[in-house]
Structures are given as structure tokens and as C-alpha cells.
Write a protein that holds these residues in place. Structure first.
Motif, PDB file in Angstrom:
ATOM      1  N   ARG A  42       1.101  -0.965   0.722  1.00 54.04           N
ATOM      2  CA  ARG A  42      -0.194  -0.168  -0.215  1.00 54.04           C
ATOM      3  C   ARG A  42       0.714   1.233   0.180  1.00 54.04           C
ATOM      4  N   THR A  43       1.872   1.354   0.402  1.00 56.62           N
ATOM      5  CA  THR A  43       2.812   2.087   1.227  1.00 56.62           C
ATOM      6  C   THR A  43       3.802   2.572   0.139  1.00 56.62           C
ATOM      7  N   ARG A  44       3.843   1.146  -0.758  1.00 57.26           N
ATOM      8  CA  ARG A  44       5.486   0.586  -1.418  1.00 57.26           C
ATOM      9  C   ARG A  44       6.328   1.339  -0.872  1.00 57.26           C
ATOM     10  N   MET A  45       6.381   0.667   0.250  1.00 62.24           N
ATOM     11  CA  MET A  45       7.768   0.882   0.854  1.00 62.24           C
ATOM     12  C   MET A  45       8.342  -0.882   1.657  1.00 62.24           C
ATOM     13  N   VAL A  46       9.689  -0.396   2.003  1.00 62.43           N
ATOM     14  CA  VAL A  46      10.231  -2.071   2.274  1.00 62.43           C
ATOM     15  C   VAL A  46      10.917  -1.141   3.385  1.00 62.43           C
ATOM     16  N   THR A  47      11.290  -2.576   4.502  1.00 66.25           N
ATOM     17  CA  THR A  47      12.642  -2.524   5.108  1.00 66.25           C
ATOM     18  C   THR A  47      13.749  -3.349   4.478  1.00 66.25           C
ATOM     19  N   VAL A  48      14.814  -3.266   4.669  1.00 63.23           N
ATOM     20  CA  VAL A  48      16.041  -3.944   4.168  1.00 63.23           C
ATOM     21  C   VAL A  48      17.092  -4.224   5.257  1.00 63.23           C
ATOM     22  N   GLN A  49      17.522  -4.540   4.743  1.00 63.15           N
ATOM     23  CA  GLN A  49      18.530  -4.747   5.798  1.00 63.15           C
ATOM     24  C   GLN A  49      20.302  -4.696   4.454  1.00 63.15           C
ATOM     25  N   ARG A  50      21.319  -3.552   5.161  1.00 60.04           N
ATOM     26  CA  ARG A  50      22.681  -3.365   4.127  1.00 60.04           C
ATOM     27  C   ARG A  50      23.361  -4.668   4.486  1.00 60.04           C
ATOM     28  N   LEU A  51      23.464  -5.308   3.705  1.00 67.20           N
ATOM     29  CA  LEU A  51      23.968  -6.368   3.811  1.00 67.20           C
ATOM     30  C   LEU A  51      25.662  -5.855   3.381  1.00 67.20           C
ATOM     31  N   PRO A  52      27.077  -6.338   4.476  1.00 63.33           N
ATOM     32  CA  PRO A  52      28.951  -5.726   4.224  1.00 63.33           C
ATOM     33  C   PRO A  52      28.769  -5.649   2.828  1.00 63.33           C
ATOM     34  N   THR A  53      30.019  -4.830   2.416  1.00 61.16           N
ATOM     35  CA  THR A  53      30.374  -5.150   1.256  1.00 61.16           C
ATOM     36  C   THR A  53      31.707  -5.268   1.817  1.00 61.16           C
ATOM     37  N   ARG A  54      32.588  -5.367   0.795  1.00 58.13           N
ATOM     38  CA  ARG A  54      34.003  -5.918   0.280  1.00 58.13           C
ATOM     39  C   ARG A  54      34.992  -5.300   0.917  1.00 58.13           C
ATOM     40  N   GLY A  55      35.262  -5.603   1.782  1.00 55.75           N
ATOM     41  CA  GLY A  55      36.560  -4.518   2.658  1.00 55.75           C
ATOM     42  C   GLY A  55      35.990  -4.720   4.504  1.00 55.75           C
ATOM     43  N   GLU A  56      34.588  -5.044   4.028  1.00 58.44           N
ATOM     44  CA  GLU A  56      34.030  -4.197   5.887  1.00 58.44           C
ATOM     45  C   GLU A  56      34.420  -5.920   6.294  1.00 58.44           C
ATOM     46  N   GLU A  57      34.119  -5.138   7.682  1.00 60.07           N
ATOM     47  CA  GLU A  57      34.250  -6.476   9.132  1.00 60.07           C
ATOM     48  C   GLU A  57      33.220  -7.414   8.805  1.00 60.07           C
ATOM     49  N   GLY A  58      33.688  -8.625   8.772  1.00 63.91           N
ATOM     50  CA  GLY A  58      32.179  -9.951   8.939  1.00 63.91           C
ATOM     51  C   GLY A  58      32.399  -9.995   7.558  1.00 63.91           C
ATOM     52  N   ALA A  59      32.848  -9.238   6.579  1.00 60.20           N
ATOM     53  CA  ALA A  59      31.905  -9.566   4.967  1.00 60.20           C
ATOM     54  C   ALA A  59      32.409 -11.177   4.495  1.00 60.20           C
ATOM     55  N   GLY A  60      32.120 -11.309   4.003  1.00 55.25           N
ATOM     56  CA  GLY A  60      32.450 -12.611   3.126  1.00 55.25           C
ATOM     57  C   GLY A  60      33.665 -12.763   2.062  1.00 55.25           C
ATOM     58  N   ALA A  61      34.497 -14.085   1.644  1.00 55.48           N
ATOM     59  CA  ALA A  61      35.395 -13.845   1.218  1.00 55.48           C
ATOM     60  C   ALA A  61      34.853 -13.574  -0.145  1.00 55.48           C
TER      61      ALA A  61
END
Length: 123
Positions: free
Chosen positions: A104-123
């Protein structure tokens, strides 16, 4: 319930359809020959598990109670991957996953994924 199901052997690239013929051991068929166990598929049932836009899940719904829907390019569902629309980010490294959506509101809830080089990011 899984214990109520009977596995029918078939090739992985085929689906059982009405009228298909097979051989299936009857419960009372011990020691009988194959002709006694010949049978025809006379009914099938398919169930589906669905995830609603709010992220909630319903399991085991009858597939015939659902209607096929192909969303447009601006409709998002939980689990969809999206990236920021930033022309300066050539490799589009900022990626998020949709957690829930409100049509209805055309809104979403998102979770940002870690980018390359960020702590906890996979290879």
C-alpha cells in the motif's frame, strides 16, 4: 504428515500425471507378481509454502488456492536483493536484502549487507 506419504520411484525429470501407469507394491501384495501391483495415477495433490510481503510464512497451503502473480520491476518481496541507485558506485557494492514490504505504501524494510572490505564480510 511425512509418515503418511508413499514414495513412488520415478525419473527425476518426470512428474506423475493423471493416467500415468506404474507398479506399486500393495500392502496385502506380499509374494504377488508385478501384474497384481500394476496401477494408474488417478489423483495428485500439491502443497506450497508461501512467504507474505510482511515476512510471515504459511506452510502446506493447497496449490490450487493460489494464483500466479509475476511482479513488475518496481515491486519487491522478502529475500530480494537490491542495490543503491548511485551512479558514482560503478560496481554497485552497496547491496541490501528486503526484509518486508508494504504494497500500500510501497515501502520496504531492508538490511544492508556488508561490502567488500567491511568487517565480517565473506570472501
Amino acid at each position: 504428515a511425512p509418515e503418511a506419504l508413499t514414495l513412488l520411484n520415478h525419473f527425476g525429470h518426470t512428474w506423475w500425471r493423471l493416467g500415468d501407469r506404474t507398479v506399486h507394491q500393495r500392502e496385502d501384495g506380499a509374494g504377488k507378481d508385478d501384474i497384481y501391483n500394476c496401477c494408474e495415477i488417478i489423483g495428485t495433490r500439491t502443497t506450497v509454502d508461501v512467504r507474505y510481503l510482511d515476512g510471515s510464512v504459511a506452510k502446506g497451503l493447497a496449490a490450487v488456492e493460489t494464483i500466479m502473480f509475476n511482479p513488475g520491476p518496481h515491486e519487491f518481496y522478502p529475500g530480494d536483493l537490491i542495490c543503491d541507485k548511485d551512479p558514482s558506485d560503478g560496481d554497485r557494492s552497496s547491496v541490501s536484502v528486503v526484509i518486508s514490504a508494504d504494497e500500500r505504501t510501497r515501502m520496504v524494510t531492508v538490511q544492508r549487507l556488508p561490502t567488500r572490505g567491511e568487517e565480517g564480510a565473506g570472501a
